[in-house]
Structure formats: structure tokens, C-alpha cells
Design a protein around this motif. Structure first.
Motif, mmCIF file in Angstrom:
data_model
loop_
_atom_site.group_PDB
_atom_site.id
_atom_site.type_symbol
_atom_site.label_atom_id
_atom_site.label_comp_id
_atom_site.label_asym_id
_atom_site.label_seq_id
_atom_site.Cartn_x
_atom_site.Cartn_y
_atom_site.Cartn_z
ATOM 1 N N HIS A 1 0.835 -1.204 0.000
ATOM 2 C CA HIS A 1 0.000 0.000 0.000
ATOM 3 C C HIS A 1 0.872 1.258 0.000
ATOM 4 O O HIS A 1 0.599 2.239 0.690
ATOM 5 C CB HIS A 1 -0.951 -0.004 1.204
ATOM 6 N N GLY A 2 1.939 1.191 -0.796
ATOM 7 C CA GLY A 2 2.749 2.383 -1.034
ATOM 8 C C GLY A 2 3.691 2.788 0.081
ATOM 9 O O GLY A 2 4.215 3.909 0.062
ATOM 10 N N ARG A 3 3.944 1.891 1.041
ATOM 11 C CA ARG A 3 4.812 2.237 2.165
ATOM 12 C C ARG A 3 5.900 1.182 2.328
ATOM 13 O O ARG A 3 6.181 0.679 3.415
ATOM 14 C CB ARG A 3 3.976 2.370 3.445
ATOM 15 N N ALA A 4 6.528 0.826 1.199
ATOM 16 C CA ALA A 4 7.494 -0.273 1.192
ATOM 17 C C ALA A 4 8.684 0.007 2.104
ATOM 18 O O ALA A 4 9.154 -0.886 2.819
ATOM 19 C CB ALA A 4 7.968 -0.537 -0.239
ATOM 20 N N LYS A 5 9.190 1.221 2.081
ATOM 21 C CA LYS A 5 10.349 1.543 2.918
ATOM 22 C C LYS A 5 10.020 1.354 4.393
ATOM 23 O O LYS A 5 10.833 0.828 5.166
ATOM 24 C CB LYS A 5 10.805 2.973 2.645
ATOM 25 N N GLU A 6 8.833 1.777 4.784
ATOM 26 C CA GLU A 6 8.408 1.635 6.180
ATOM 27 C C GLU A 6 8.219 0.175 6.559
ATOM 28 O O GLU A 6 8.385 -0.210 7.721
ATOM 29 C CB GLU A 6 7.100 2.409 6.370
ATOM 30 N N SER A 7 7.867 -0.659 5.588
ATOM 31 C CA SER A 7 7.567 -2.061 5.879
ATOM 32 C C SER A 7 8.800 -2.837 6.330
ATOM 33 O O SER A 7 8.682 -3.814 7.079
ATOM 34 C CB SER A 7 6.974 -2.745 4.643
ATOM 35 N N ARG B 1 20.191 -4.551 -0.312
ATOM 36 C CA ARG B 1 19.433 -5.022 0.849
ATOM 37 C C ARG B 1 18.491 -6.155 0.463
ATOM 38 O O ARG B 1 18.307 -7.105 1.227
ATOM 39 C CB ARG B 1 18.655 -3.845 1.448
ATOM 40 N N ALA B 2 17.917 -6.071 -0.729
ATOM 41 C CA ALA B 2 17.025 -7.138 -1.189
ATOM 42 C C ALA B 2 17.780 -8.460 -1.277
ATOM 43 O O ALA B 2 17.299 -9.503 -0.829
ATOM 44 C CB ALA B 2 16.426 -6.775 -2.539
ATOM 45 N N GLU B 3 18.980 -8.411 -1.846
ATOM 46 C CA GLU B 3 19.777 -9.637 -1.962
ATOM 47 C C GLU B 3 20.120 -10.198 -0.589
ATOM 48 O O GLU B 3 20.101 -11.417 -0.380
ATOM 49 C CB GLU B 3 21.057 -9.350 -2.744
ATOM 50 N N GLU B 4 20.414 -9.319 0.333
ATOM 51 C CA GLU B 4 20.722 -9.780 1.698
ATOM 52 C C GLU B 4 19.523 -10.503 2.313
ATOM 53 O O GLU B 4 19.678 -11.571 2.925
ATOM 54 C CB GLU B 4 21.109 -8.580 2.560
ATOM 55 N N TYR B 5 18.345 -9.953 2.140
ATOM 56 C CA TYR B 5 17.147 -10.601 2.683
ATOM 57 C C TYR B 5 16.928 -11.969 2.040
ATOM 58 O O TYR B 5 16.631 -12.959 2.725
ATOM 59 C CB TYR B 5 15.923 -9.719 2.443
ATOM 60 N N PHE B 6 17.045 -12.039 0.718
ATOM 61 C CA PHE B 6 16.816 -13.315 0.026
ATOM 62 C C PHE B 6 17.835 -14.365 0.459
ATOM 63 O O PHE B 6 17.491 -15.537 0.655
ATOM 64 C CB PHE B 6 16.877 -13.114 -1.492
ATOM 65 N N TYR C 1 14.025 -17.525 -6.526
ATOM 66 C CA TYR C 1 13.563 -16.736 -7.676
ATOM 67 C C TYR C 1 13.975 -15.271 -7.520
ATOM 68 O O TYR C 1 14.445 -14.638 -8.479
ATOM 69 C CB TYR C 1 12.051 -16.840 -7.814
ATOM 70 N N GLY C 2 13.789 -14.719 -6.322
ATOM 71 C CA GLY C 2 14.156 -13.326 -6.089
ATOM 72 C C GLY C 2 15.628 -13.077 -6.341
ATOM 73 O O GLY C 2 16.014 -12.073 -6.971
ATOM 74 N N LEU C 3 16.477 -13.992 -5.883
ATOM 75 C CA LEU C 3 17.912 -13.849 -6.115
ATOM 76 C C LEU C 3 18.245 -13.980 -7.597
ATOM 77 O O LEU C 3 19.108 -13.257 -8.126
ATOM 78 C CB LEU C 3 18.669 -14.910 -5.317
ATOM 79 N N SER C 4 17.576 -14.915 -8.273
ATOM 80 C CA SER C 4 17.826 -15.096 -9.698
ATOM 81 C C SER C 4 17.466 -13.836 -10.478
ATOM 82 O O SER C 4 18.212 -13.414 -11.379
ATOM 83 C CB SER C 4 17.018 -16.286 -10.226
ATOM 84 N N LEU C 5 16.348 -13.225 -10.132
ATOM 85 C CA LEU C 5 15.925 -12.015 -10.826
ATOM 86 C C LEU C 5 16.925 -10.877 -10.603
ATOM 87 O O LEU C 5 17.270 -10.143 -11.540
ATOM 88 C CB LEU C 5 14.534 -11.609 -10.354
ATOM 89 N N LEU C 6 17.402 -10.748 -9.357
ATOM 90 C CA LEU C 6 18.401 -9.713 -9.076
ATOM 91 C C LEU C 6 19.680 -9.968 -9.860
ATOM 92 O O LEU C 6 20.272 -9.041 -10.436
ATOM 93 C CB LEU C 6 18.706 -9.676 -7.576
ATOM 94 N N ALA C 7 20.132 -11.226 -9.891
ATOM 95 C CA ALA C 7 21.358 -11.558 -10.617
ATOM 96 C C ALA C 7 21.196 -11.293 -12.113
ATOM 97 O O ALA C 7 22.120 -10.793 -12.779
ATOM 98 C CB ALA C 7 21.723 -13.022 -10.371
ATOM 99 N N ALA D 1 10.405 -9.122 2.750
ATOM 100 C CA ALA D 1 11.280 -7.961 2.923
ATOM 101 C C ALA D 1 12.156 -7.764 1.688
ATOM 102 O O ALA D 1 12.383 -6.630 1.244
ATOM 103 C CB ALA D 1 12.151 -8.152 4.163
ATOM 104 N N GLY D 2 12.649 -8.867 1.113
ATOM 105 C CA GLY D 2 13.448 -8.768 -0.099
ATOM 106 C C GLY D 2 12.662 -8.183 -1.262
ATOM 107 O O GLY D 2 13.171 -7.338 -2.012
ATOM 108 N N LYS D 3 11.418 -8.618 -1.409
ATOM 109 C CA LYS D 3 10.573 -8.073 -2.476
ATOM 110 C C LYS D 3 10.353 -6.574 -2.290
ATOM 111 O O LYS D 3 10.395 -5.803 -3.257
ATOM 112 C CB LYS D 3 9.229 -8.799 -2.495
ATOM 113 N N CYS D 4 10.122 -6.165 -1.055
ATOM 114 C CA CYS D 4 9.846 -4.755 -0.789
ATOM 115 C C CYS D 4 11.100 -3.907 -0.950
ATOM 116 O O CYS D 4 11.037 -2.771 -1.434
ATOM 117 C CB CYS D 4 9.253 -4.593 0.603
ATOM 118 N N ALA D 5 12.254 -4.450 -0.546
ATOM 119 C CA ALA D 5 13.513 -3.724 -0.739
ATOM 120 C C ALA D 5 13.796 -3.550 -2.231
ATOM 121 O O ALA D 5 14.249 -2.487 -2.666
ATOM 122 C CB ALA D 5 14.658 -4.464 -0.051
ATOM 123 N N ALA D 6 13.525 -4.589 -3.008
ATOM 124 C CA ALA D 6 13.724 -4.484 -4.460
ATOM 125 C C ALA D 6 12.779 -3.453 -5.058
ATOM 126 O O ALA D 6 13.153 -2.726 -5.993
ATOM 127 C CB ALA D 6 13.508 -5.850 -5.109
#
Length: 267
Positions: free
Chosen positions: A131-137, A172-177, A192-198, A160-165
């Protein structure tokens, strides 16, 4: 009566007495013990019944039956208005129904009642992120996984990784994943999240290895097959690319990913 007859009668009487003594009669069996009267049925305490209704409501929420879920929650509320799980599930249901104000109010009440409950923190964090508050999440997810008793921290870490991305914080997203995979190596969402980042960072061999872990499951999701196609296209492996396209069209013919294959422009 002469002496011989008297002796014979005495002998017969002795034999009869001996026979009676050798076969005594069996004693009567004891009467059965009395059947105890069962105690009267006692109704479970109100807080216990409230918790049960909340769990039933959660089940209906997961099946998409929001109306019945709300009915169960209303019953739970009447029994125990201080049950944090009731407010947590209310928040989930209202979020699904698009009633954001009610969802937020219920999540906040749940946190006030149970500030260390990781499940509530994770759900509230996901609500904020969507709901538009990803950083706060991210702070909410961090609080969720901080609890050593939380049984599924990889769920909160993946979210958390999805929201950081989403806010562009790839590091930070990679760290969470990676933390999610460290806790649960079988968490395919983390892979999947790590693969997409890579892939987005042109680390194609790493992206390929990670996505292959995902698509080896019995029913790989459409987005994983599409990413696999894009990775192989960038690597120039046309047979592998064609294999992903074939699987995508066969398994998910009506998906947006399948419809995007021609021309199939990869990001």
C-alpha cells in the motif's frame, strides 16, 4: 437288621458324604461395579472459544471465503475482545476486501495487544509494502524475524526482499533473500528473487543456476519459466530458451507471461 446289613448301609453313607465334599459348588460371581455417572459437560472458557473461532476464520480467509471469515471473527470478538489474533485476521480480510482503513486499524490494534507477535508484524509489514509504504515495511519485517521463536522467518525475509527491491535497494534485497535461503534452502521464492536480481545485474550464470532450482519443482510458476527463457536468451542458448517457451505455453497458456512470449521482449 443284622450286623452285615448295617455295615453296608454305613459304608454307602460314607461314600455319599465323600462324593459331596469332593465337588463343592462354585461361588456366585460378584456383582458388576456400578457405572460412574459422567460429569456434566462444561463449556470451554470464552477466550479458548474465541481463539478457535479466529483460527476457523483464518482458514476461510485462506480459501477466499471472506464473508464466512467475518462471521467467525464477529463471534470471536463477542467472546474475547482482547484477542490479538482476531484483529490480525480482521486486518487480512479487510485488506483483501479493499477496505484499507479498517485493515490498518485492526492491524494496529493487534500490534498493541501483542507487540512481539512475529506473524502480526509480518502481515502488517506486507500490508504496508503493498500500500505504497514499502520503505516503512522493512522495519516491521526486521522486528518479525528478530523473535527467536518465529517458526517461518524465511517468509518475512522473502517479503522484505521483495519490498527492498521495489524501492530500488538491490543490495538489501539480496541480503534478505540470502538470509531466507540460509534458513530454508527449499524456499523457492527466495531463489527466484535472487535469480531475478542476478539477471538484472548481468550475473547470468548465477541467475541460471538459481532459476533452475525453481523450475525443477513439479509445477513451476509462469514468472519463473519466463525468467528462465530470458536468461537463456541473453546467454545465447536457443534450445534451452525454446524449452522454457514450450513449458510456459503448455503449463500456463493463459498467463500474461505466455502471451508476452511473441515477441517476448526481456527487460
Amino acid at each position: 437288621m443284622n450286623a452285615r446289613i448295617l455295615a453296608a448301609l454305613a459304608l454307602a453313607a460314607a461314600v455319599l458324604v465323600a462324593g459331596c465334599e469332593s465337588t463343592p459348588s462354585k461361588p456366585a460371581p460378584p456383582p458388576p461395579p456400578p457405572v460412574p455417572t459422567p460429569p456434566p459437560l462444561q463449556e470451554a472458557p470464552a477466550p479458548v472459544r474465541a481463539q478457535l473461532h479466529a483460527e476457523i476464520a483464518a482458514g476461510f480467509y485462506e480459501r477466499g471465503q471472506m464473508e464466512i471469515a467475518l462471521q467467525e471473527l464477529d463471534l470471536a470478538m463477542k467472546l474475547d475482545s482482547r484477542n490479538a489474533k482476531v484483529y490480525n485476521v480482521y486486518g487480512l480480510v479487510y485488506a483483501m476486501l479493499g477496505e484499507e482503513a479498517k485493515a490498518q486499524a485492526n492491524f494496529q490494534t493487534a500490534i498493541e495487544l501483542a507487540p512481539t507477535d512475529s506473524e502480526i508484524r509480518q502481515n502488517w509489514g506486507w500490508f504496508l509494502c503493498t500500500h505504497g509504504r514499502a520503505k516503512e515495511s522493512l522495519g516491521e519485517f526486521d522486528l518479525a524475524v528478530r523473535n527467536p521463536l518465529y517458526k517461518t522467518p524465511d517468509v518475512a525475509l522473502v517479503n522484505a526482499g521483495k519490498c527492498a527491491a521495489e524501492i530500488g535497494d538491490a543490495r538489501r534485497a539480496e541480503e534478505y533473500f540470502r538470509r531466507a535461503l540460509a534458513f530454508n534452502p527449499n524456499n523457492l521464492n527466495a531463489a527466484y528473487g535472487l535469480s531475478l536480481l542476478a539477471y538484472r545485474q548481468a550475473r547470468l550464470d548465477e541467475a541460471r543456476a538459481l532459476i533452475r532450482r525453481v523450475v525443477q519443482q513439479p509445477s513451476p510458476p509462469a514468472e519463473a519459466l519466463y525468467l528462465g527463457m530470458c536468461i537463456e536468451r541473453k546467454l545465447g542458448d536457443h534450445p534451452s530458451e525454446a524449452s522454457y517457451v514450450s513449458q510456459l505455453r503448455k503449463r500456463h497458456p493463459d498467463s500474461p507471461e505466455a502471451r508476452a512470449v511473441p515477441p517476448g521482449v526481456c527487460e
